[in-house]
Design an enzyme around this catalytic site. Structure first.
Site, PDB file in Angstrom:
ATOM      1  N   ASN A   8     -38.171  30.378  23.856  1.00 39.95           N
ATOM      2  CA  ASN A   8     -36.720  30.197  23.758  1.00 39.95           C
ATOM      3  C   ASN A   8     -36.238  31.093  22.624  1.00 39.95           C
ATOM      4  OD1 ASN A   8     -34.093  29.356  23.369  1.00 39.95           O
ATOM      5  ND2 ASN A   8     -34.537  27.175  23.464  1.00 39.95           N
ATOM      6  N   HIS A 206     -24.986  16.671  26.334  1.00 38.03           N
ATOM      7  CA  HIS A 206     -25.812  17.499  25.444  1.00 38.03           C
ATOM      8  C   HIS A 206     -24.947  17.832  24.239  1.00 38.03           C
ATOM      9  CE1 HIS A 206     -28.971  20.689  24.697  1.00 38.03           C
ATOM     10  NE2 HIS A 206     -27.980  21.112  23.916  1.00 38.03           N
ATOM     11  N   ARG A 239     -17.457  26.446  17.425  1.00 39.16           N
ATOM     12  CA  ARG A 239     -16.687  26.928  18.581  1.00 39.16           C
ATOM     13  C   ARG A 239     -15.496  26.019  18.839  1.00 39.16           C
ATOM     14  NH1 ARG A 239     -22.072  27.111  22.048  1.00 39.16           N
ATOM     15  NH2 ARG A 239     -23.103  28.907  21.101  1.00 39.16           N
ATOM     16  N   ARG A 283     -23.496  16.024   9.887  1.00 41.24           N
ATOM     17  CA  ARG A 283     -23.964  15.183   8.779  1.00 41.24           C
ATOM     18  C   ARG A 283     -23.094  15.388   7.541  1.00 41.24           C
ATOM     19  NH1 ARG A 283     -30.061  17.249   9.504  1.00 41.24           N
ATOM     20  NH2 ARG A 283     -28.795  19.143   9.755  1.00 41.24           N
ATOM     21  N   GLU A 384     -36.431  20.974  27.067  1.00 40.50           N
ATOM     22  CA  GLU A 384     -36.244  22.173  27.879  1.00 40.50           C
ATOM     23  C   GLU A 384     -37.547  22.948  28.033  1.00 40.50           C
ATOM     24  OE1 GLU A 384     -31.938  23.752  26.632  1.00 40.50           O
ATOM     25  OE2 GLU A 384     -33.095  22.877  24.987  1.00 40.50           O
TER      26      GLU A 384
END
Length: 398
Positions: A8, A206, A239, A283, A384
């Site tokens: 990944n 997710h 984002r 957090r 994943e």
């Protein structure tokens, strides 16, 4: 037993897991961070050990070489010939790929072409693939696409209300992301319920620094929150998620900025970071909230509102929902985020949640709804890399 490696890679990182298949045993895992910077960090975990070192990582090829050398040096494998296949996560597969594929020159060409839709990801994926191909020339490689699971959406869900020619000529549409994660969590939640995944309606959440929510009917995606790129959808760490497009035009004039500069604002300076002015990390936001910071309060209120709107909309689209599953960094570990979202959905969806139990569950599989809840609610850590390993074994016939 067959050893395969799941890869990944990001623009400046490379995560991996080495599996013994089909037992799913993880022999080693780790990551190379800060690739391309003056000094990077390589970490590897195996058996009961964890080794980390600072090392120059000028490019992905060097990172791959260090990774493979570590596997041999630490006797995780006797030699690299033990590795029989490599599976690579690819963020953007466009409309070309509705499932994982064995890599050939045409596949590479298409992934390269789709780099315009994932400029921070697809090019880095290909660099990493080439590095593994060079280091392990005898093995087969598989590409597993984040967008593949979402290819079952119908046009009313994936098309935007823009000139149709944009779709025909430029492939402008909703592709979604995190598909491998949504697919895994959907199947794993069905297993926990002891039900057939093809007979369940589910909403998978997710929630991480990047976040997406997906509506799944009988095992197939019918809608997802991210859009053409991972910028769309709910509020994220940095984002913006969905917004009125006029904001872009208006602020581009006000700030006298280029499209590239606006891209930075929306992808890297918005979301939790932009609203709070504190951090992109939930957090840090929670800590500031507990100290009475009003911008932290506003940030969690917006995040909660956006998630509730999407989940509620998918509930109506699906007609009924058998389960909601939370996964990824926030979904698995941030008990306050889960509680805020679930309390907002409680009345409308007939949820009954054990909130005391919810606050005890971090990073492990658990049913947190009560028996009288109309919808079961689970926490399911994503995996994943296991999906990638399974597809690699299947497609390479290992």
């Amino acid at each position: 037993m067959t050893k395969v490696i799941s890869v990944n890679s990001g623009s400046s990182s490379l995560k991996f897991q080495l599996f013994n298949m089909p037992s799913h045993v993880v022999l080693a895992s780790g990551q190379a961070e800060r690739i391309g910077q003056e000094m990077g960090i390589f970490t590897i975990k195996f058996a009961d050990q964890k080794d980390s070192l600072k090392v120059a990582l000028p490019n992905h090829k060097i990172a791959v070489d260090i990774l493979l050398k570590a596997l041999v040096d630490k006797k995780i494998v006797e030699n690299l010939d033990e590795i029989k296949g490599a599976g690579h996560r690819i963020v953007q597969g466009g409309a070309y790929f509705d499932q994982s594929v064995v890599v050939d020159e045409e596949v590479v060409r298409k992934v390269d072409e789709l780099g315009v839709l994932a400029p921070l990801h697809n090019p880095a994926h290909l660099v990493c693939y080439q590095a593994f191909k060079e280091a392990l020339p005898k093995i087969g490689h598989v590409f597993v696409f984040d967008t593949a699971f979402h290819q079952t959406m119908t046009p009313e869900s994936y098309l935007f209300a823009t000139p149709y020619e944009w779709y025909e000529k430029y492939a402008i549409r909703r592709y979604g992301a995190h598909g491998t994660s949504h697919q895994y969590v959907n199947c794993r939640t069905a297993e926990l319920m002891k039900e057939d995944v093809h007979q369940l309606n589910m909403i998978t959440c997710h929630l991480g620094n990047g976040a997406s929510i997906t509506a799944i009917k009988n095992g197939k995606c019918v809608n997802t929150s991210m859009g053409l790129t991972p910028l769309g959808g709910i509020m994220m760490g940095t984002r913006s998620g969905d917004l009125d497009p006029s904001v872009v035009f208006y602020m581009a004039k006000k700030l006298n900025c280029t499209p590239e500069e606006m891209d930075v604002y929306l992808n890297k300076k918005s979301g939790m970071l932009g609203v709070s002015g504190i951090s992109s990390d939930a957090r840090d936001i929670q800590a500031a909230l507990e100290q009475g910071n009003p911008r932290a309060q506003l940030t969690v209120d917006i995040y909660t509102n956006r998630a509730i709107n999407v989940i509620g909309g998918y509930y109506m689209q699906l007609g009924h929902v058998d389960a909601i599953a939370f996964t990824a960094g926030l979904g698995e570990n941030d008990t306050q985020t889960r509680e805020r979202i679930l309390k907002g959905l409680e009345e409308g969806m007939g949820l009954s949640i054990d909130y005391e139990l919810n606050h005890q569950i971090r990073g492990k599989e658990w049913l947190i709804s009560k028996p009288d809840s109309k919808v079961k609610v689970y926490v399911v850590p994503t995996n994943e890399e296991l999906v990638i390993a399974k597809d690699t074994v299947r497609l390479l016939g290992l």
